[in-house]
Structures are given as structure tokens and as C-alpha cells.
Design a protein around this motif. Structure first.
Motif, PDB file in Angstrom:
ATOM      1  N   ARG A   1     -29.808  82.478 130.554  1.00  0.00           N
ATOM      2  CA  ARG A   1     -28.399  82.815 130.764  1.00  0.00           C
ATOM      3  C   ARG A   1     -27.525  81.664 130.280  1.00  0.00           C
ATOM      4  NH1 ARG A   1     -28.683  84.150 136.957  1.00  0.00           N
ATOM      5  NH2 ARG A   1     -30.024  82.338 136.760  1.00  0.00           N
ATOM      6  N   PRO A   2     -26.611  81.944 129.333  1.00  0.00           N
ATOM      7  CA  PRO A   2     -25.878  80.875 128.641  1.00  0.00           C
ATOM      8  C   PRO A   2     -25.156  79.885 129.549  1.00  0.00           C
ATOM      9  CG  PRO A   2     -25.508  82.975 127.563  1.00  0.00           C
ATOM     10  CD  PRO A   2     -26.299  83.272 128.796  1.00  0.00           C
ATOM     11  N   PHE A   3     -24.437  80.363 130.556  1.00  0.00           N
ATOM     12  CA  PHE A   3     -23.629  79.407 131.321  1.00  0.00           C
ATOM     13  C   PHE A   3     -24.495  78.449 132.140  1.00  0.00           C
ATOM     14  CE2 PHE A   3     -20.196  82.568 130.610  1.00  0.00           C
ATOM     15  CZ  PHE A   3     -19.430  81.730 129.829  1.00  0.00           C
ATOM     16  N   TRP A   4     -25.698  78.917 132.509  1.00  0.00           N
ATOM     17  CA  TRP A   4     -26.595  78.010 133.219  1.00  0.00           C
ATOM     18  C   TRP A   4     -27.070  76.876 132.330  1.00  0.00           C
ATOM     19  CZ3 TRP A   4     -27.696  77.281 138.210  1.00  0.00           C
ATOM     20  CH2 TRP A   4     -27.199  78.246 139.101  1.00  0.00           C
ATOM     21  N   LEU A   5     -27.013  77.111 131.010  1.00  0.00           N
ATOM     22  CA  LEU A   5     -27.383  76.042 130.083  1.00  0.00           C
ATOM     23  C   LEU A   5     -26.481  74.831 130.271  1.00  0.00           C
ATOM     24  CD1 LEU A   5     -28.061  77.616 126.583  1.00  0.00           C
ATOM     25  CD2 LEU A   5     -29.705  76.682 128.191  1.00  0.00           C
ATOM     26  N   VAL A   6     -25.189  75.105 130.520  1.00  0.00           N
ATOM     27  CA  VAL A   6     -24.243  74.007 130.692  1.00  0.00           C
ATOM     28  C   VAL A   6     -24.659  73.165 131.899  1.00  0.00           C
ATOM     29  CG1 VAL A   6     -21.834  73.397 131.060  1.00  0.00           C
ATOM     30  CG2 VAL A   6     -22.416  75.419 129.707  1.00  0.00           C
ATOM     31  N   VAL A   7     -24.987  73.852 132.996  1.00  0.00           N
ATOM     32  CA  VAL A   7     -25.421  73.151 134.202  1.00  0.00           C
ATOM     33  C   VAL A   7     -26.647  72.293 133.886  1.00  0.00           C
ATOM     34  CG1 VAL A   7     -26.267  73.430 136.557  1.00  0.00           C
ATOM     35  CG2 VAL A   7     -24.548  75.017 135.651  1.00  0.00           C
ATOM     36  N   GLY A   8     -27.631  72.943 133.238  1.00  0.00           N
ATOM     37  CA  GLY A   8     -28.881  72.244 132.938  1.00  0.00           C
ATOM     38  C   GLY A   8     -28.668  71.067 132.011  1.00  0.00           C
TER      39      GLY A   8
ATOM     40  N   ALA B   1     -19.678  79.916 125.340  1.00  0.00           N
ATOM     41  CA  ALA B   1     -18.863  81.061 125.714  1.00  0.00           C
ATOM     42  C   ALA B   1     -19.022  82.177 124.681  1.00  0.00           C
ATOM     43  CB  ALA B   1     -17.398  80.645 125.833  1.00  0.00           C
ATOM     44  N   ALA B   2     -19.030  81.801 123.408  1.00  0.00           N
ATOM     45  CA  ALA B   2     -19.152  82.793 122.347  1.00  0.00           C
ATOM     46  C   ALA B   2     -20.501  83.495 122.425  1.00  0.00           C
ATOM     47  CB  ALA B   2     -18.976  82.125 120.982  1.00  0.00           C
ATOM     48  N   VAL B   3     -21.550  82.724 122.694  1.00  0.00           N
ATOM     49  CA  VAL B   3     -22.882  83.318 122.781  1.00  0.00           C
ATOM     50  C   VAL B   3     -22.953  84.274 123.976  1.00  0.00           C
ATOM     51  CG1 VAL B   3     -25.277  82.767 123.427  1.00  0.00           C
ATOM     52  CG2 VAL B   3     -24.194  81.588 121.509  1.00  0.00           C
ATOM     53  N   TYR B   4     -22.341  83.849 125.093  1.00  0.00           N
ATOM     54  CA  TYR B   4     -22.317  84.742 126.261  1.00  0.00           C
ATOM     55  C   TYR B   4     -21.615  86.041 125.915  1.00  0.00           C
ATOM     56  CZ  TYR B   4     -21.191  86.821 130.701  1.00  0.00           C
ATOM     57  OH  TYR B   4     -21.081  87.718 131.728  1.00  0.00           O
TER      58      TYR B   4
ATOM     59  N   ILE C   1     -36.745  68.968 125.626  1.00  0.00           N
ATOM     60  CA  ILE C   1     -35.931  69.174 126.831  1.00  0.00           C
ATOM     61  C   ILE C   1     -35.039  70.401 126.641  1.00  0.00           C
ATOM     62  CG2 ILE C   1     -34.093  68.178 128.250  1.00  0.00           C
ATOM     63  CD1 ILE C   1     -35.376  65.483 127.926  1.00  0.00           C
ATOM     64  N   ALA C   2     -34.493  70.570 125.425  1.00  0.00           N
ATOM     65  CA  ALA C   2     -33.649  71.737 125.145  1.00  0.00           C
ATOM     66  C   ALA C   2     -34.455  73.022 125.347  1.00  0.00           C
ATOM     67  CB  ALA C   2     -33.091  71.657 123.729  1.00  0.00           C
TER      68      ALA C   2
ATOM     69  N   LEU D   1     -26.202  71.919 122.673  1.00  0.00           N
ATOM     70  CA  LEU D   1     -26.140  72.570 121.361  1.00  0.00           C
ATOM     71  C   LEU D   1     -27.493  73.172 120.996  1.00  0.00           C
ATOM     72  CD1 LEU D   1     -24.048  69.909 119.402  1.00  0.00           C
ATOM     73  CD2 LEU D   1     -23.311  72.235 119.953  1.00  0.00           C
ATOM     74  N   ALA D   2     -28.543  72.374 121.090  1.00  0.00           N
ATOM     75  CA  ALA D   2     -29.864  72.847 120.685  1.00  0.00           C
ATOM     76  C   ALA D   2     -30.332  73.983 121.590  1.00  0.00           C
ATOM     77  CB  ALA D   2     -30.863  71.696 120.715  1.00  0.00           C
ATOM     78  N   ALA D   3     -30.073  73.856 122.885  1.00  0.00           N
ATOM     79  CA  ALA D   3     -30.536  74.875 123.824  1.00  0.00           C
ATOM     80  C   ALA D   3     -29.816  76.201 123.593  1.00  0.00           C
ATOM     81  CB  ALA D   3     -30.341  74.393 125.263  1.00  0.00           C
ATOM     82  N   THR D   4     -28.538  76.145 123.264  1.00  0.00           N
ATOM     83  CA  THR D   4     -27.776  77.372 123.013  1.00  0.00           C
ATOM     84  C   THR D   4     -28.382  78.149 121.843  1.00  0.00           C
ATOM     85  OG1 THR D   4     -25.799  76.228 123.759  1.00  0.00           O
ATOM     86  CG2 THR D   4     -25.468  78.282 122.588  1.00  0.00           C
TER      87      THR D   4
END
Lengths: 362, 307
Positions: free
Chosen positions: B236-243, B152-155, B225-226, B21-24
């Protein structure tokens, strides 16, 4: 020197301004005995500091106008502690209780500067002519908890959320498993060192990790109520720490080892008033009332009976917890048949009994 | 040893969600060219606001809204100082973290020792009861789904809409964007406020889902960390999920492996999430091309509207 209760301040160095010690003291006449308290946490932590403040209130109840108490909360275990302690002494407090292990050296230093002031340091081991130390035999409560865990656990594996690897914590873990094994000789104990005394997030995660690994009874040597809330969510049972935490987890708390400092505090104040205060090393357990078990809940009657019998046994001396044969994790004998460990060996304990899973950090 | 996969995964999800959440939020702010190092502070203010409101009203929904609102308000201080008064973003961001930590501790004093009801986990009859898949996919609390939806919305916003293109243009060259006539300052204000709201939401998650009580400094470095995750994901937004899930796993595992009696000092294990942050950042920074392709070129630079 190991810092007793200061590990959660990792990023907190800059926050001292916000958590600045707050001195609460009313104006008063000269003939009144002023008693000071130095607390590590906030009085509302519902754990360690809260219980010390209950003891302070016992003094107020007992002596009324004859004594004025002052407390300073959120005092870091740093050079600030010495300033706070010395400040209390300079303001005319005749008796000062410093209630965390990390205040040991600051207390000794302040005591040298104020030789006419009496100091009482909780959980330390350095004495001086005007410094006493006092501590409760928490491990006795751990043994009672262990007996309950031994009877209640279906998996035979209990969990222990440990703070830092100091003797006070280690003796608790050992006593817990010895109690458990007195009922179930093959019981095991898993532990997680969280390296903090108060971090609800981490304590809760540690509780989850232990439950995920098959522990169905968990106890803690950390201060927050977070683990109990996790037990309640996951439907297992556990024990409160330092104070009765039943209201935070009415369905999960079996009992709690409760620190009862009041009688000791009242006695020491009386000693100062009578002029009979002497430097002493007090290590009180269930028998002296310095440690009490919270009311038993969430367990069958036969377990309650066994817990009460254990409590009585410890009080009367019929049950001696650290009595041989004792073996460490590698099977090396630490005490032979019938030999009882003395207080010195207990208070410097750096080994885990057979059946504890995992190594202590070297 | 009965390894309980389901609850293990649930614990990891709970540990990862606040990071995500914070990273997004920070990703959007940085894409607009603003480096806000105040994430940790905004999270803490969001956490105490959410907790205080949830305790007082008994409603987790109101608590979450309060957390978001408090995060937005805190970020507005930052936006005002850096965007209107042109102060240095790095220094101001650091100050915001210190300010947020102190403010939350001050407000939080009255709430130490109180407990709220945990944000409920969703239960869909039938679906949530499927072994393993049920609890993992259909039994999380609502903010977990919100965190994925927001990524997804941010992407979609950043890479599929005109407004997103404008925001990225502002982040890449505020002078060029300004010359074309885009309102650089206004767009940055909005991006910073979004970042603040997301940090507040992450804080709210910490206070009423991850924990159910308040404690001083309870985010324990997660804001930092975020921040690192945004670089890890190379914006890149989807990489945030991985991270986020990688770091969430490490945070939880660091406690979990201790229970197995692994021969590693617990202090080292406690430092693992932070140490791995550094290692990953160093590894990523070696790939200059990837950074240059994705990093907003105006990141952290003060914008002076010339003429």
C-alpha cells in the motif's frame, strides 16, 4: 586479525569480478630492478592509495629507466592478496610494497615462499628477515590539528569521524584532543565509529550527525572527501585526510595531514640497488618528512603561527605528545608527571584520554 | 547540549528519500505480479549514469534524467529475460543486482574522486525563512517533493483509475486477466520499466544529492531495504512513506546516537537498520490476513500465455 581497510566490501563479495585487480606492467630487460606495489583502493581515491602512488611516481622520477614499477590496485585484504603478492614476486619483482594493514599476514606468507625478494609492509607490525614495516606517525599531525581546533572552535567541542577502534585510530583521537586541550583545557571530543575506511555516504552522514550535536570543527580518519563537502555546505571547518583535499572544499579545509611516502620509497629502492637493504621497522613523523601538513587555509594568522610553532616543536622534540600526566576517560592515570609513553605503549593504545565523549567498543 | 532539530530532520529526509523512491517503483512492479530483486543493481547503474552525466555536463537535471533512463534500460534486461524468455524472477533479479553492481563499478572507475555540485535545495523567499517549518517544508531539494508526489500519483493510479485496476488484476491473477483479454506481458513490461526508472531515480539521488561523489557499491544495501519496505507496507503506497521515514531515521540515528556516547557497540549500531528490517518483516508476516488481503496473488509467478 583486524581487517584494515575492507569494511566497505560488505555486499561486495560478488563484485570482485568487476573490481578485479588490474596488473599494469610493461615488458622490460633483465638488468632493470622491478618494484611492485599492492594497493587496497583505486589510485584515484584521492586519499590513502593515491598518496602511495605519488610515492611510486617519485621512484620513477628518480631512477628513470633503471627501475620499472608495477602496481596492482583494488586488491582485497583476503586470500587474494597473497596470490597477488606472490604473483608479483614470481614475475621477478625484487622489492614489493604492500600498502594496507590487512596485507600483513599475506605479506609474511609470501615472504616465506620468496626468501630472495624484499617486502615492505605499510602499517603492520610483523617483521621477517626479508620483510620491513613502515608507518607514519599520523598522530603528530592530529596534535597540530587539535591545536588549530582548540583555537578556532567556538563551542569547544570537536568531532572525529573514526573508522574502526584500532590503536592507530585511537592514538589519533587522543593526540587530537591533547592538542586541543593544550589551548582550551575544557575542550571535548565527540566521535563516531563508522566501521568503514571508505563509504562517502556514511562518512557524510557521520559529519552531519556530529555537526548537529554542536561540533564546529570536525576531522576524519576515513578516506573520502565527503565529510569536507558536508563541512562546506554547513559552513563549518575541518581537516583533510592523508592528502591535501583543499580543492574539494576550498572554504572548509584548514589543513590536512599528508602522507609523504616518496623519500622513503626512493631510499629503499636505492638500498636494494646498493645491496644494503635490511629488514627495519620505520615509524617516521613530521621530523623525517614522512608526514607533512598541507598549507594552512581558512584561519587567522595567529592560528597559522601557532600551528607552525607546534609543527616545529614536534619536529625538534620540544613538544612530546604522549607525556604525563595523562588520564583516561575514567580519570585513571595512564602516565605520571613527565613520564613519556614509549612507542610500544603508543602502538598498542586501547584507552581514550579524559574529555573524549563516548566509549570504545569492547 | 543544543539539539538542532531542523538539521536533524533535514538529514533524516535525505536518508529516507532514496528508500521511498526505489520502494515506490518496486511496489508498482510487484502489484503487476513481478518480483524484481534487482533494485540494488538498478539503483547503482542509475547512480553512476546520473553522476557521470552530471559531472560531464554540469547539469543535475540531465544527470537525473540519465539516472532514470539507465534504470529503465537495466530493468528492460530483466523484463526481457523474465517476461519474454520466461526465466525465473528470483534468480534473474539476483543476477541483475550482481550485474548492476559490477557494471556500475566498471563504469565508475573513471569517476572515482570527482565531485559534482549538490542538487540545490529550493528556496522560496519568505516561506523558507520561517524558523523550523521553513527549511523542513519549503527548503528541501526538488526530488523530495517529487518522491511524495509520486507516492500520491501511484496511489491514485492504482486505486482510482481503470488502468490501475487492470494492473492489479494482472498481478492478482494473470490467467484471469489474460482470459478477459488484457495484454499481461505488455502491462508487466511497463510496470517493470516504471520500477527500473524509480530505482534509477533513487540511485541518482544517492549520487548527486545524498552524496556528491561516486564510490563503488555506494547504495550500501538500500535497494534491499526498499524491497523489504514494499512488504512492510503490505503493497500500500502511503505505508511506504511511513516505512521509508522509519528506516531513514534508523539509518541516520544509528550514527547520531554514537555521538552522545551511548554504551552500545558501534558495530551493533551499524547493523541496526538491517537488523530492524528483518525484525519488522517477521512481525508483519505474522499477520497472515493483512498479507493475503494485499499481496498480489501472482507475485513472482511466471506467466505462460496458454492459447
Amino acid at each position: 586479525m583486524m581487517n584494515r581497510r575492507n569494511f566497505n566490501k560488505l555486499l561486495g563479495a560478488g563484485l570482485v569480478a568487476a573490481a578485479a585487480p588490474k596488473i599494469v606492467t610493461p615488458a622490460l630487460a633483465d638488468d632493470v630492478l622491478k618494484v611492485g606495489f599492492v594497493y587496497f583502493g583505486p589510485v584515484g581515491d584521492f586519499g590513502w592509495t593515491y598518496q602511495h602512488d605519488v610515492g611510486r611516481q617519485d621512484i620513477v622520477k628518480k631512477f628513470g629507466d633503471k627501475v620499472k614499477t608495477t602496481y596492482v590496485e583494488n586488491v582485497p585484504e583476503s586470500a587474494d592478496a597473497e596470490r597477488v603478492i606472490a604473483n608479483l614476486a614470481a614475475k621477478g619483482h625484487k622489492l614489493i610494497f604492500t600498502t594496507s594493514f590487512g596485507y600483513m599476514d599475506p605479506t609474511i606468507k609470501a615472504a616465506k615462499r620468496f626468501p630472495k625478494t624484499y617486502f615492505e609492509h605499510c602499517a603492520g607490525y610483523k617483521l621477517a628477515s626479508n620483510v620491513s614495516v613502515y608507518e607514519a606517525r599520523f598522530y603528530e599531525g592530529r596534535y597540530v590539528q587539535g591545536v588549530i581546533a582548540g583555537m578556532m572552535s567556538k563551542t569547544g567541542v570537536a568531532g572525529y569521524i573514526a573508522s574502526i577502534p584500532i590503536p592507530e585510530v585511537i592514538m589519533g583521537m587522543n593526540a587530537f584532543l591533547l592538542g586541543m586541550r593544550s589551548v582550551n583545557p575544557t575542550a571535548k571530543l565527540k566521535f563516531i565509529m563508522v566501521n568503514t575506511w571508505y563509504d562517502p555516504g556514511k562518512e557524510g552522514d557521520a559529519a552531519k550527525a556530529l555537526i548537529d550535536q554542536g561540533c564546529d570543527i570536525v576531522t576524519q580518519h576515513t578516506d573520502s572527501t565527503a565529510p569536507l563537502q558536508v563541512y562546506a555546505q554547513r559552513g563549518i571547518k575541518g581537516f583533510g585526510e592523508a592528502t591535501d583535499m583543499l580543492k574539494f572544499a576550498p572554504t572548509a579545509q584548514l589543513t590536512a595531514s599528508v602522507n609523504n611516502w616518496g623519500p622513503y620509497y626512493v631510499k629503499r629502492v636505492q638500498d636494494v640497488i646498493d645491496g644494503t637493504w635490511k629488514s627495519a621497522n620505520t615509524w617516521g613523523g613530521l621530523a623525517s618528512g614522512m608526514l607533512e601538513m598541507a598549507p594552512y587555509h581558512n584561519m587567522p594568522d595567529n592560528v597559522v603561527a601557532a600551528a607552525k610553532a607546534t609543527e616545529e616543536g614536534i619536529k625538534s622534540g620540544k613538544i612530546v605528545i604522549f607525556k604525563g600526566p595523562l588520564k583516561d576517560q575514567k580519570g585513571i592515570a595512564k602516565s605520571t608527571e613527565g613520564v613519556v609513553l614509549d612507542d610500544g605503549s603508543i602502538s598498542s593504545m586501547d584507552w581514550l584520554v579524559e574529555g573524549v565523549v563516548g566509549d570504545l567498543p569492547k | 547540549m543544543d539539539f538542532q532539530y531542523t538539521s536533524f530532520i533535514l538529514s533524516v529526509v535525505i536518508a529516507s528519500t532514496p528508500l521511498l523512491l526505489a520502494a515506490t517503483g518496486e511496489l508498482v512492479a510487484e502489484r503487476a505480479g513481478v518480483l524484481n530483486l534487482g533494485v540494488e543493481g538498478m539503483m547503482l547503474v542509475g547512480a553512476i549514469a546520473a553522476f557521470a552525466v552530471a559531472v560531464t555536463t554540469g547539469s543535475s537535471t540531465l544527470g537525473i534524467l540519465a539516472g532514470v533512463g539507465a534504470g529503465v534500460l537495466t530493468s528492460l534486461i530483466f523484463a526481457l529475460l523474465t517476461l519474454s524468455f520466461l526465466s525465473n524472477q528470483v534468480a534473474t533479479g539476483l543476477a541483475l543486482t550482481i550485474f548492476g553492481t559490477g557494471l556500475s563499478a566498471l563504469i565508475g572507475k573513471a569517476y572515482v574522486g570527482m565531485v559534482v555540485a549538490r542538487l540545490p535545495q529550493i528556496h522560496i523567499p519568505g516561506l523558507s525563512d520561517i524558523p523550523f517549518f521553513g527549511p523542513v517544508f519549503f527548503g528541501q531539494d526538488v526530488l523530495v517533493y517529487v518522491s511524495f508526489a509520486l507516492v500520491a500519483a501511484v496511489y491514485w493510479f492504482l486505486f482510482r483509475t481503470h488502468a490501475g485496476l487492470v494492473l492489479r488484476a494482472v498481478g492478482n491473477s494473470h490467467d484471469a486477466a489474460h482470459a478477459i483479454g488484457f495484454p499481461v506481458i505488455k502491462i508487466r513490461y511497463l510496470a517493470v520499466m516504471f520500477g527500473g526508472g524509480m530505482s534509477g531515480l533513487a540511485g541518482a539521488y544517492m549520487a548527486i544529492a545524498y552524496n556528491t561523489s561516486w564510490s563503488e557499491g555506494m547504495t550500501a544495501g538500500r535497494g534491499w531495504i526498499a524491497l523489504a519496505l514494499v512488504v512492510f507496507a503490505t503493497w500500500r503506497p502511503f505505508w511506504l512513506v511511513v516505512g521509508a521515514y522509519l528506516f531513514g531515521s534508523i539509518m541516520y540515528l544509528s550514527l547520531y546516537i554514537q555521538g552522545f556516547g551511548v554504551h552500545i557497540p558501534s558495530q551493533f549500531i551499524s547493523a541496526l537498520p538491517y537488523a530492524s528490517t528483518v525484525v519488522v518483516l517477521v512481525a508483519i508476516s505474522r499477520d497472515r490476513k493483512r498479507i493475503r488481503l494485499n499481496a498480489p496473488a501472482s507475485l513472482g509467478k511466471t506467466f505462460h500465455a496458454a492459447g
